[in-house]
Design a protein around this motif. Structure first.
Motif, short mmCIF file in Angstrom:
data_model
loop_
_atom_site.label_atom_id
_atom_site.label_comp_id
_atom_site.label_asym_id
_atom_site.label_seq_id
_atom_site.Cartn_x
_atom_site.Cartn_y
_atom_site.Cartn_z
N MET A 1 -5.67 -21.62 66.52
CA MET A 1 -4.86 -22.00 66.71
C MET A 1 -4.72 -23.32 65.36
O MET A 1 -5.98 -23.38 65.24
N ALA A 2 -4.32 -23.60 65.71
CA ALA A 2 -3.60 -24.53 63.67
C ALA A 2 -3.72 -25.45 64.56
O ALA A 2 -3.68 -26.16 65.45
N THR A 3 -4.48 -26.45 63.63
CA THR A 3 -4.51 -27.98 63.63
C THR A 3 -3.75 -28.20 63.82
O THR A 3 -2.49 -28.64 62.87
N ILE A 4 -3.60 -29.56 64.49
CA ILE A 4 -2.24 -30.64 65.02
C ILE A 4 -2.58 -30.67 63.75
O ILE A 4 -3.06 -31.96 64.32
N ASN A 5 -1.09 -31.42 63.49
CA ASN A 5 -0.75 -32.73 62.62
C ASN A 5 -0.77 -33.67 63.59
O ASN A 5 1.26 -33.44 63.74
N ARG A 6 -0.96 -34.91 63.50
CA ARG A 6 -0.54 -36.39 64.40
C ARG A 6 0.43 -36.96 63.07
O ARG A 6 0.74 -37.68 64.06
N LYS A 7 0.87 -36.56 62.18
CA LYS A 7 2.06 -37.41 61.97
C LYS A 7 3.14 -37.77 62.82
O LYS A 7 3.50 -36.80 62.98
N HIS A 8 3.19 -39.11 62.03
CA HIS A 8 5.22 -39.54 63.44
C HIS A 8 6.24 -38.08 62.38
O HIS A 8 6.67 -37.35 63.25
N LYS A 9 6.28 -37.70 61.64
CA LYS A 9 7.77 -36.48 60.97
C LYS A 9 7.51 -35.31 61.75
O LYS A 9 7.33 -34.58 61.29
N ASP A 10 5.61 -35.38 62.85
CA ASP A 10 5.64 -33.77 62.88
C ASP A 10 6.76 -33.03 63.66
O ASP A 10 6.67 -31.64 64.12
N ARG A 11 7.87 -33.99 64.29
CA ARG A 11 9.09 -33.42 65.62
C ARG A 11 10.18 -32.88 64.94
O ARG A 11 10.52 -34.36 64.02
N LEU A 12 10.35 -32.16 65.22
CA LEU A 12 11.78 -31.79 64.73
C LEU A 12 12.80 -32.97 64.97
O LEU A 12 13.92 -33.01 64.38
N GLU A 220 9.60 -27.15 56.39
CA GLU A 220 9.70 -27.85 57.01
C GLU A 220 9.90 -28.22 58.34
O GLU A 220 8.87 -28.39 58.87
N VAL A 221 11.13 -27.31 58.79
CA VAL A 221 11.79 -26.87 59.88
C VAL A 221 10.27 -26.04 60.91
O VAL A 221 10.05 -26.54 61.56
N LYS A 222 10.05 -25.04 59.71
CA LYS A 222 9.12 -24.26 60.78
C LYS A 222 7.31 -24.86 60.56
O LYS A 222 7.47 -24.62 62.15
N ASP A 223 7.72 -25.45 59.98
CA ASP A 223 6.10 -26.04 60.43
C ASP A 223 6.23 -27.12 61.31
O ASP A 223 5.13 -27.00 62.18
N MET A 224 7.19 -28.20 61.74
CA MET A 224 7.26 -28.47 62.64
C MET A 224 7.47 -28.19 63.90
O MET A 224 6.58 -28.61 65.13
N CYS A 225 8.13 -26.66 64.48
CA CYS A 225 7.94 -26.01 64.84
C CYS A 225 7.08 -25.09 65.90
O CYS A 225 6.44 -25.74 66.99
N ILE A 226 6.57 -25.00 64.68
CA ILE A 226 5.50 -24.78 64.83
C ILE A 226 3.72 -25.36 65.65
O ILE A 226 3.55 -26.14 66.91
N THR A 227 3.94 -26.95 65.03
CA THR A 227 2.69 -27.74 65.37
C THR A 227 2.98 -28.27 67.10
O THR A 227 2.98 -28.30 67.60
N GLU A 231 0.81 -28.80 70.00
CA GLU A 231 0.64 -29.62 70.69
C GLU A 231 1.03 -29.59 72.16
O GLU A 231 -0.05 -29.14 72.81
N ALA A 232 1.88 -28.81 72.39
CA ALA A 232 2.54 -28.46 74.35
C ALA A 232 1.50 -27.48 75.12
O ALA A 232 1.26 -27.41 75.71
N GLU A 233 1.02 -26.26 73.82
CA GLU A 233 -0.07 -25.71 74.76
C GLU A 233 -1.30 -26.03 74.37
O GLU A 233 -1.85 -25.78 75.46
N THR A 234 -2.28 -27.33 73.46
CA THR A 234 -3.16 -27.49 73.44
C THR A 234 -3.33 -28.87 74.86
O THR A 234 -4.27 -29.00 75.83
N MET A 235 -2.08 -29.32 75.10
CA MET A 235 -1.89 -29.95 76.19
C MET A 235 -1.66 -29.47 78.08
O MET A 235 -2.73 -30.27 78.81
#
Length: 286
Positions: A1-12, A220-227, A231-235
């Protein structure tokens, strides 16, 4: 699984509705949620706490408009603790507002504060309906709800495509965001997450107001959606692990009590559907 980027702007959602260059979309969202008809996007003053992190989450979008403090959160999974999270966000925002306006909260004159409007935009797959989440629901002891001196209400709105049609129709960017999320999920049935996101972006209809932006910021959009997907999968994995841990503790306690009552190891093992060796290990640990 890709590392989760927890910066604010990671949500579309934040990228679409929390940027100064796209205030017209934020205003459209505000009008749709509140059934208002404001026309000046420049009246919006963003107050989003980009570096604030509470309980592994962050403030998505917040802004002032006409003395209303709007705190918007996007949920890809249901979270009944949203009221306490929103309370924490609001407290920080009020503290910042009081400092900026140099208000004296210790004086005899009542200070005027913006009215808080707390909203959670839900687009998870648990099938939740619109509802009001209340902080007071958390004040329970033995199933009894205690009277509290603090209350927080959060409006949770289901923005999955096909839900809340009136709301989505009143805000085209929100409806198009909802469409994109739905298309990604459909694509995932036959392809990996990266390809699913990429294909969904390319399939955005020509008449979409957000199309030029989505295509122009495709990477950017692609990266945010994957992130967000990761994140949802991890939770979900964390929740499942928590349930499994709880089941294990209950099984261990049951084994201990049965053994204490004189039940043979083999009987306990058959009852709990585990090996006799496992029962011996559990009993020794307890």
């Amino acid at each position: 699984m890709a590392t989760i980027n927890r910066k604010h702007k990671d949500r579309l959602f934040s990228f679409l509705f929390g940027e100064k260059g796209r205030k017209e979309w934020t205003l459209s969202l505000y009008n749709a949620v509140n059934s208002t008809h404001y026309t000046d996007p420049d009246s919006i003053e963003f107050t989003t706490m980009e570096d604030a992190v509470y309980m592994g989450m962050k403030n998505d979008v917040s802004f002032l408009l006409c003395q209303v403090m709007n705190v918007y959160e996007q949920q890809s999974s249901y979270n009944p603790n949203m009221p306490v999270r929103q309370l924490m966000y609001a407290a920080k925002l009020y503290d910042k507002y009081i400092q900026q306006k140099k208000l004296n909260v210790y004086g005899k004159k009542l200070v005027e504060l913006p009215v808080p409007k707390l909203v959670a935009f839900y687009n998870g797959t648990e099938g939740m309906d619109d509802c009001i989440l209340k902080l007071s629901d958390a004040f329970t002891r033995g199933g009894e709800i205690r009277e509290a001196d603090i209350e927080v209400r959060v409006r949770m709105l289901n923005i999955n495509y096909g839900k809340n049609k009136s709301l989505l129709s009143s805000c085209r960017p929100l409806k198009e965001y909802s469409w994109l999320v739905e298309r990604i999920r459909e694509n995932q049935q036959t392809m990996g997450i990266e390809e699913a996101v990429d294909r969904a972006i390319l399939d955005v209809p020509e008449d979409f107001e957000t199309r030029e932006f989505l295509i122009g910021h495709r990477a950017e959009v692609k990266d945010m959606c994957i992130t967000e997907y990761n994140e949802a999968e991890t939770m979900q994995m964390i929740r499942e692990e928590g349930r499994e841990e709880g089941d294990l503790k209950r099984a261990m306690k049951t084994a201990y009590n049965m053994r204490k009552d004189g039940e043979p190891i083999d009987k306990i093992a058959r009852f709990l559907e585990v090996s006799p060796e496992m029962i011996l290990t559990w009993v020794e640990k307890i």
